[in-house]
Write an enzyme that holds these catalytic residues in place. Sequence first.
Site, PDB file in Angstrom:
ATOM      1  N   THR A  83      20.145  26.780  21.401  1.00 46.99           N
ATOM      2  CA  THR A  83      19.715  26.140  22.809  1.00 46.99           C
ATOM      3  C   THR A  83      20.445  24.671  22.927  1.00 46.99           C
ATOM      4  OG1 THR A  83      17.588  27.174  22.589  1.00 46.99           O
ATOM      5  CG2 THR A  83      17.733  25.642  24.156  1.00 46.99           C
TER       6      THR A  83
ATOM      7  N   TYR B  70       4.787  37.401  19.260  1.00 48.11           N
ATOM      8  CA  TYR B  70       5.079  36.920  18.180  1.00 48.11           C
ATOM      9  C   TYR B  70       5.036  37.234  16.746  1.00 48.11           C
ATOM     10  CZ  TYR B  70       7.606  33.198  20.574  1.00 48.11           C
ATOM     11  OH  TYR B  70       8.671  32.323  21.254  1.00 48.11           O
TER      12      TYR B  70
ATOM     13  N   THR C 109      28.839  31.138  28.728  1.00 45.81           N
ATOM     14  CA  THR C 109      29.586  31.568  27.709  1.00 45.81           C
ATOM     15  C   THR C 109      28.799  32.361  26.606  1.00 45.81           C
ATOM     16  OG1 THR C 109      29.036  29.650  25.847  1.00 45.81           O
ATOM     17  CG2 THR C 109      30.901  29.150  27.820  1.00 45.81           C
TER      18      THR C 109
ATOM     19  N   HIS D  62      27.603  18.529  19.897  1.00 43.64           N
ATOM     20  CA  HIS D  62      28.161  19.571  20.399  1.00 43.64           C
ATOM     21  C   HIS D  62      28.020  19.247  21.918  1.00 43.64           C
ATOM     22  CE1 HIS D  62      28.820  23.617  21.824  1.00 43.64           C
ATOM     23  NE2 HIS D  62      27.697  23.734  22.400  1.00 43.64           N
TER      24      HIS D  62
END
Length: 311
Positions: free
Chosen positions: A119, A63, A230, A175
């Site tokens: 996400t 990271y 998608t 969403h």
Amino acid sequence: MKVSIIGIGSVGSAVATAVQNTGLARDMVLFDRDAMRARAAAEDLGHAASFCWDINIRAASHYRDIRGSDVVIIAAGANQKPGETRTDLLHKNVAVIRDIIPHVMANVNAATVKLIIVTNPLDVMVMLAQKLSGLPAGRVIGTGTMLDSARLRTILARGLGASTQSINAYVLGEHGDSSVINWTSATVGAIGLDDFCRQTKNPITAATRRTIEYRVRNAAYEIIQGRGATWDGIGAAVADCLTCIARDEHRILTVSTVTGTGRTAVALSMPAIVGADGVSAVLTPKMSAAETKALAQSARIIRTNFDAIGK
Ligand code: NAD
């Protein structure tokens, strides 16, 4: 600009390609818990660089490699399998966001960094990421209904014989399955949608609206049925949001950010002004009574799901 992408699966890879094609990132770092996957994607994109923008692309082995990032895009986590809803991913992806955010925050400048969350279930993940990061709400930006709004504009454009760029029509709220089409504020150019339909003698009936709503909400399910996931649409949506930030465009996008405080706080998509500092204002378009009611219900669903994940 330095951009880091966490999660290099179908979506993260498409995001990386779309970001590369903007030419706006000087450095792009790809991180995945599957380090080999990130290395392979960085290698592949590095080859593409000689045909487009020659930017610095590398896989992160730790990271700390994301240090100095202006924007961190989070596209890690489980995706929907055929028949699954976004909400079905809730508990799996809560664990993913809980894992990622502390690592990200330990390696970025909290005073300036912007997070773009992809996400699912998107709105709950935005709430969780904002809470764990401690960043101001305007700098934790979910792609929200950018994609749903794009789907709506595409369907309308095909039916109306006008370009997608001329259609201003928003999907608001979650969403997800409770998203709300804001028909009341839809325009083609500066002309109200109903007026445009009258003038072009191409009326949109109530039945047509219901069919369009079904197609917008069902688009992801159909794509997942056909190709397993998608990625192209969302890749382009993220790149568009990043462009707004990089160029300080102050364009209006239907992104998801946290509004309200305490028990009333919720992340959902509304038209918002997006620029270099993230979201600077969240706007309320004109809505019918039915749209207002549906939006309140959408907010309740998101908040209930957020409450269900516990502390
Ligand atoms: P995928 O399975 O292809 O890739 C997910 C990647 O995340 C994998 O490479 C995996 O190794 C990585 N990962 C998982 N946990 C991680 C962790 N803790 N740290 C680092 N990396 C980790 O899935 P996908 O199709 O790319 O979808 C990713 C997410 O994007 C899903 O939640 C999906 O539902 C969501 N999505 C959102 C939208 C939107 O409009 N917001 C659209 C499409 C997909």
